[in-house]
Design a protein around this motif. Structure first.
Motif, PDB file in Angstrom:
ATOM      1  N   HIS A 169     -74.813   3.188  58.112  1.00 58.51           N
ATOM      2  CA  HIS A 169     -74.313   1.901  58.587  1.00 58.51           C
ATOM      3  C   HIS A 169     -73.250   1.411  57.610  1.00 58.51           C
ATOM      4  O   HIS A 169     -73.538   1.149  56.437  1.00 58.51           O
ATOM      5  CB  HIS A 169     -75.443   0.879  58.677  1.00 58.51           C
ATOM      6  CG  HIS A 169     -76.441   1.171  59.754  1.00 58.51           C
ATOM      7  ND1 HIS A 169     -76.389   0.610  61.005  1.00 58.51           N
ATOM      8  CD2 HIS A 169     -77.499   2.018  59.753  1.00 58.51           C
ATOM      9  CE1 HIS A 169     -77.401   1.067  61.732  1.00 58.51           C
ATOM     10  NE2 HIS A 169     -78.083   1.931  60.997  1.00 58.51           N
ATOM     11  N   VAL A 170     -72.023   1.305  58.105  1.00 54.13           N
ATOM     12  CA  VAL A 170     -70.932   0.748  57.302  1.00 54.13           C
ATOM     13  C   VAL A 170     -70.543  -0.583  57.940  1.00 54.13           C
ATOM     14  O   VAL A 170     -70.020  -0.610  59.050  1.00 54.13           O
ATOM     15  CB  VAL A 170     -69.720   1.693  57.255  1.00 54.13           C
ATOM     16  CG1 VAL A 170     -68.600   1.046  56.437  1.00 54.13           C
ATOM     17  CG2 VAL A 170     -70.100   3.039  56.651  1.00 54.13           C
ATOM     18  N   TYR A 171     -70.839  -1.675  57.239  1.00 52.01           N
ATOM     19  CA  TYR A 171     -70.565  -3.008  57.761  1.00 52.01           C
ATOM     20  C   TYR A 171     -69.174  -3.457  57.330  1.00 52.01           C
ATOM     21  O   TYR A 171     -68.748  -3.211  56.200  1.00 52.01           O
ATOM     22  CB  TYR A 171     -71.613  -4.000  57.255  1.00 52.01           C
ATOM     23  CG  TYR A 171     -73.002  -3.721  57.769  1.00 52.01           C
ATOM     24  CD1 TYR A 171     -73.452  -4.254  58.962  1.00 52.01           C
ATOM     25  CD2 TYR A 171     -73.865  -2.882  57.054  1.00 52.01           C
ATOM     26  CE1 TYR A 171     -74.727  -3.991  59.437  1.00 52.01           C
ATOM     27  CE2 TYR A 171     -75.143  -2.617  57.520  1.00 52.01           C
ATOM     28  CZ  TYR A 171     -75.575  -3.170  58.711  1.00 52.01           C
ATOM     29  OH  TYR A 171     -76.827  -2.901  59.178  1.00 52.01           O
ATOM     30  N   GLN A 172     -68.487  -4.126  58.227  1.00 49.13           N
ATOM     31  CA  GLN A 172     -67.128  -4.555  57.913  1.00 49.13           C
ATOM     32  C   GLN A 172     -67.114  -5.500  56.714  1.00 49.13           C
ATOM     33  O   GLN A 172     -66.250  -5.400  55.842  1.00 49.13           O
ATOM     34  CB  GLN A 172     -66.481  -5.241  59.113  1.00 49.13           C
ATOM     35  CG  GLN A 172     -65.045  -5.681  58.852  1.00 49.13           C
ATOM     36  CD  GLN A 172     -64.414  -6.341  60.077  1.00 49.13           C
ATOM     37  OE1 GLN A 172     -64.998  -6.345  61.162  1.00 49.13           O
ATOM     38  NE2 GLN A 172     -63.235  -6.898  59.912  1.00 49.13           N
ATOM     39  N   LYS A 173     -68.082  -6.431  56.671  1.00 45.15           N
ATOM     40  CA  LYS A 173     -68.128  -7.396  55.572  1.00 45.15           C
ATOM     41  C   LYS A 173     -69.542  -7.477  54.999  1.00 45.15           C
ATOM     42  O   LYS A 173     -70.518  -7.237  55.685  1.00 45.15           O
ATOM     43  CB  LYS A 173     -67.690  -8.781  56.058  1.00 45.15           C
ATOM     44  CG  LYS A 173     -66.214  -8.872  56.423  1.00 45.15           C
ATOM     45  CD  LYS A 173     -65.858 -10.299  56.807  1.00 45.15           C
ATOM     46  CE  LYS A 173     -64.366 -10.429  57.140  1.00 45.15           C
ATOM     47  NZ  LYS A 173     -63.999 -11.819  57.493  1.00 45.15           N
ATOM     48  N   GLY A 174     -69.601  -7.841  53.745  1.00 44.54           N
ATOM     49  CA  GLY A 174     -70.885  -7.971  53.070  1.00 44.54           C
ATOM     50  C   GLY A 174     -70.753  -7.888  51.567  1.00 44.54           C
ATOM     51  O   GLY A 174     -71.620  -8.327  50.823  1.00 44.54           O
ATOM     52  N   GLY A 175     -69.646  -7.288  51.110  1.00 40.71           N
ATOM     53  CA  GLY A 175     -69.402  -7.186  49.682  1.00 40.71           C
ATOM     54  C   GLY A 175     -70.403  -6.274  48.998  1.00 40.71           C
ATOM     55  O   GLY A 175     -70.972  -5.372  49.602  1.00 40.71           O
ATOM     56  N   HIS A 176     -70.645  -6.552  47.734  1.00 43.09           N
ATOM     57  CA  HIS A 176     -71.585  -5.750  46.956  1.00 43.09           C
ATOM     58  C   HIS A 176     -72.782  -6.609  46.559  1.00 43.09           C
ATOM     59  O   HIS A 176     -72.640  -7.790  46.271  1.00 43.09           O
ATOM     60  CB  HIS A 176     -70.913  -5.207  45.690  1.00 43.09           C
ATOM     61  CG  HIS A 176     -71.796  -4.277  44.910  1.00 43.09           C
ATOM     62  ND1 HIS A 176     -72.025  -2.981  45.301  1.00 43.09           N
ATOM     63  CD2 HIS A 176     -72.521  -4.481  43.774  1.00 43.09           C
ATOM     64  CE1 HIS A 176     -72.847  -2.405  44.435  1.00 43.09           C
ATOM     65  NE2 HIS A 176     -73.160  -3.293  43.500  1.00 43.09           N
ATOM     66  N   ARG A 199     -82.112  -3.114  60.857  1.00 43.72           N
ATOM     67  CA  ARG A 199     -81.714  -1.764  61.258  1.00 43.72           C
ATOM     68  C   ARG A 199     -82.574  -0.726  60.535  1.00 43.72           C
ATOM     69  O   ARG A 199     -82.948   0.299  61.112  1.00 43.72           O
ATOM     70  CB  ARG A 199     -80.239  -1.520  60.920  1.00 43.72           C
ATOM     71  CG  ARG A 199     -79.258  -2.542  61.466  1.00 43.72           C
ATOM     72  CD  ARG A 199     -79.130  -2.502  62.984  1.00 43.72           C
ATOM     73  NE  ARG A 199     -80.198  -3.207  63.663  1.00 43.72           N
ATOM     74  CZ  ARG A 199     -80.274  -4.538  63.779  1.00 43.72           C
ATOM     75  NH1 ARG A 199     -79.373  -5.302  63.219  1.00 43.72           N
ATOM     76  NH2 ARG A 199     -81.270  -5.097  64.449  1.00 43.72           N
ATOM     77  N   PHE A 200     -82.908  -1.006  59.283  1.00 44.42           N
ATOM     78  CA  PHE A 200     -83.774  -0.101  58.530  1.00 44.42           C
ATOM     79  C   PHE A 200     -85.151  -0.021  59.194  1.00 44.42           C
ATOM     80  O   PHE A 200     -85.740   1.063  59.314  1.00 44.42           O
ATOM     81  CB  PHE A 200     -83.896  -0.563  57.083  1.00 44.42           C
ATOM     82  CG  PHE A 200     -84.801   0.295  56.243  1.00 44.42           C
ATOM     83  CD1 PHE A 200     -84.525   1.640  56.046  1.00 44.42           C
ATOM     84  CD2 PHE A 200     -85.937  -0.243  55.648  1.00 44.42           C
ATOM     85  CE1 PHE A 200     -85.359   2.448  55.272  1.00 44.42           C
ATOM     86  CE2 PHE A 200     -86.768   0.543  54.868  1.00 44.42           C
ATOM     87  CZ  PHE A 200     -86.484   1.894  54.684  1.00 44.42           C
ATOM     88  N   GLY A 201     -85.654  -1.169  59.635  1.00 42.69           N
ATOM     89  CA  GLY A 201     -86.939  -1.190  60.327  1.00 42.69           C
ATOM     90  C   GLY A 201     -86.903  -0.382  61.607  1.00 42.69           C
ATOM     91  O   GLY A 201     -87.856   0.346  61.933  1.00 42.69           O
ATOM     92  N   GLU A 202     -85.815  -0.497  62.351  1.00 46.20           N
ATOM     93  CA  GLU A 202     -85.669   0.288  63.586  1.00 46.20           C
ATOM     94  C   GLU A 202     -85.626   1.780  63.278  1.00 46.20           C
ATOM     95  O   GLU A 202     -86.206   2.593  64.004  1.00 46.20           O
ATOM     96  CB  GLU A 202     -84.398  -0.154  64.316  1.00 46.20           C
ATOM     97  CG  GLU A 202     -84.466  -1.577  64.852  1.00 46.20           C
ATOM     98  CD  GLU A 202     -83.110  -2.132  65.239  1.00 46.20           C
ATOM     99  OE1 GLU A 202     -83.059  -3.257  65.757  1.00 46.20           O
ATOM    100  OE2 GLU A 202     -82.087  -1.438  65.028  1.00 46.20           O
ATOM    101  N   TRP A 203     -84.929   2.118  62.191  1.00 45.28           N
ATOM    102  CA  TRP A 203     -84.862   3.522  61.787  1.00 45.28           C
ATOM    103  C   TRP A 203     -86.245   4.030  61.393  1.00 45.28           C
ATOM    104  O   TRP A 203     -86.639   5.134  61.762  1.00 45.28           O
ATOM    105  CB  TRP A 203     -83.883   3.660  60.620  1.00 45.28           C
ATOM    106  CG  TRP A 203     -83.755   5.050  60.079  1.00 45.28           C
ATOM    107  CD1 TRP A 203     -82.983   6.068  60.585  1.00 45.28           C
ATOM    108  CD2 TRP A 203     -84.409   5.591  58.916  1.00 45.28           C
ATOM    109  NE1 TRP A 203     -83.119   7.203  59.812  1.00 45.28           N
ATOM    110  CE2 TRP A 203     -83.990   6.937  58.786  1.00 45.28           C
ATOM    111  CE3 TRP A 203     -85.292   5.063  57.988  1.00 45.28           C
ATOM    112  CZ2 TRP A 203     -84.431   7.752  57.753  1.00 45.28           C
ATOM    113  CZ3 TRP A 203     -85.750   5.878  56.953  1.00 45.28           C
ATOM    114  CH2 TRP A 203     -85.312   7.205  56.846  1.00 45.28           C
TER     115      TRP A 203
END
Length: 529
Positions: free
Chosen positions: A253-260, A277-281
């Motif tokens: 998962h590469v999110y457009q925004k979120g920073g570090h 998303r981690f829970g779904e995975w």
């Protein structure tokens, strides 16, 4: 908002518990025997920075038995190997995992020594002015931290049985520098020190080391923000590509925004929901199947029950009292005949089931069942005119309280429940409808709300209140509870298989108690006439 508050209340009441801290070694571990400094904590607004860690530990967050899945995750917070972002990338993650039935362990691994009381500022200054020194320090500390990570895996696996953990479902998750540690244990973990799955989150991975992807199955969940100011997105993509090329299950998962460093700190950015998303995975990988599913999850499947809960919340949002449930049946019901002693049985799933399994009994006596599964007293009050008054019965039996005590629609307050029952009595009497109050059936636990524990004493107390109200207002009281309880103030299996909902034998007992009371009411009415 009401329903969100209810869910939040249930979440908080179930999962905030004291946690156990487990030392990984007896005394100072090999490689840091001569360290003379001591662990420190710096309080931040939304986090705690733990630094100068000398003696590694695991902080355990174990789920209750009714949620436990047998899956475990060891969490390595980030902080550039200089400190641990202990809450944002540790304890808050652990609490969320625990709420999903996952045993979570926050790892304090060994760190580079900080020489000030502001490790974050100290690291930033070194990062910008002397990056080579940072790499040198990391190269020296990383092997020790990796050993801490491997030891943590071995500890959890060695003690898996004691903590209801499947030794083949132990994962390792890390953030930033903790992500680097995650990859180190993934590459170097063997046998009892090998993680079964990994989750590097915005992993910092500047040291090449051994990059061979494990041959044994080791699914990976990878997440990062595209605008990471440390330019770590390529690191995550590289991990994913290596795993994918090796035929290992992987999700990126590469999110457009979120920073570090977004961790579990909301910022109104796309990364706010990465853990969902981690829970779904985790669900897709089969890591969320419960060890001790409740009766309904066994009968219908965990996914079906979970879906049903979501649908129930939606129904409550759209029709809180479920007025639509009997709307058509009420319209189709003819007005009572002049000699008809119509009686409405109003209640929850117990009443609903009774009318369904013993429909002949109801039809023979002009009884009308108006029970709805899961309902509480405020819901009955809201539909009282539609499902009772408008049907023009001569009498109504109000049987409610089980789901109030089970907190189906919010925290239980006996005064609130009693005020709702009193209001129903007021409305009935204002419309010349005779009222019969029935006691709540015995129960020691609720399969659908096991977190509440034994609430049999609350039911006894509620019944005393109902009986007192009935006596004060001159209303008949049917005491199901006394006739059906066992020594634990619950119901035996032959009377109620699940301890809450009566069997045919249980309904037979109820029938024998309520029918004479109804008949007496109508006999007294004849005498008055």
């Amino acid at each position: 908002m009401k329903f969100q508050f209810i869910l939040f209340f249930l979440f908080i009441s179930q999962f905030i518990l004291a946690q156990k801290v487990i030392p990984l070694y007896e005394g100072k571990p090999k490689g840091s025997e001569n360290w003379t400094w001591s662990e420190q904590i710096k309080e931040e607004k939304n986090d705690r920075f733990v630094y100068n860690v000398v003696e590694p530990t695991l902080t355990a967050y174990l789920p209750p038995y009714y949620l436990a899945t047998g899956t475990a995750v060891i969490i390595a917070p980030g902080g550039g190997y200089s400190f641990h972002s202990f809450d944002k990338e540790g304890t808050k993650v652990a609490e969320w995992l625990k709420s999903k039935g996952i045993a979570a362990f926050v790892l304090k691994y060994r760190l580079v020594q900080s020489h000030t009381d502001d490790p974050d500022k100290e690291l930033t200054e070194k990062w910008t002015s002397d990056y080579k020194t940072v790499l040198k320090e990391v190269s020296e500390i990383a092997p020790l931290a990796m050993e801490d990570g491997l030891t943590a895996i071995k500890y959890v696996r060695d003690h898996a049985t004691d903590m209801d953990i499947d030794p083949n479902k132990i994962g390792f998750m890390g953030f930033s520098a903790g992500g680097h540690l995650t990859m180190s244990v993934a590459y170097h973990g063997k046998e009892e020190k090998r993680p079964n799955f990994i989750a590097p989150i915005y992993a910092w991975n500047p040291l090449p080391r051994n990059k061979e992807v494990p041959k044994s199955a080791m699914p990976a969940f990878v997440a990062v923000a595209g605008d990471d100011p440390l330019d770590l997105m390529p690191h995550s993509i590289d991990i994913y590509k290596k795993w994918h090329a090796a035929g290992q299950p992987a999700e990126l998962h590469v999110y457009q925004k979120g920073g570090h460093g977004f961790g579990m700190q909301p910022g109104n950015v796309p990364t706010d929901t990465w853990y969902e998303r981690f829970g779904e995975w985790m669900h897709t990988q089969g890591y969320l199947k419960k060890l001790n599913p409740n009766k309904y999850e066994k009968l219908y499947g965990e996914d079906a029950v979970a879906k049903g809960k979501i649908e129930q919340v939606k129904r409550m949002q759209n029709d809180y009292a479920q007025l639509a449930r009997y709307q058509a049946a009420n319209l189709a019901l003819a007005p009572p005949k002049s000699n008809e002693n119509r009686v409405v049985f109003l209640g929850n799933s117990i009443t609903e089931a009774w009318a369904n399994v013993d429909s002949t009994f109801f039809a023979e006596h002009d009884f009308i069942g108006r029970g709805i599964s899961g309902q509480t007293s405020p819901q009955l009050l809201l539909r009282f005119r539609q499902d009772v008054v408008n049907l023009k019965p001569k009498a109504v039996i109000i049987h409610i309280g089980t789901n109030d005590v089970a907190e189906n629609t919010g925290p239980y307050h006996p005064e609130f429940t009693m005020s709702n029952i009193q209001s129903m009595v007021d409305i009935a009497e204002a419309n010349n409808i005779k009222v019969i109050l029935a006691s709540v059936l015995p129960a020691t636990k609720f399969e659908w709300r096991r977190a509440l524990g034994d609430r049999s004493a609350m039911i006894v107390d509620l019944n005393k209140r109902i009986e007192k109200m009935a006596a004060k207002r001159g209303i008949p009281y049917v005491d199901y509870h006394s006739a059906m309880k066992n020594d634990e103030n619950g119901m035996s299996v032959d009377i109620a298989e699940d301890g809450v909902h009566p069997t045919n034998k249980g309904f037979g007992i109820m029938k024998g108690l309520v029918l004479p009371v109804i008949q007496q009411i109508f006999e007294e009415e004849k005498i008055k006439k």
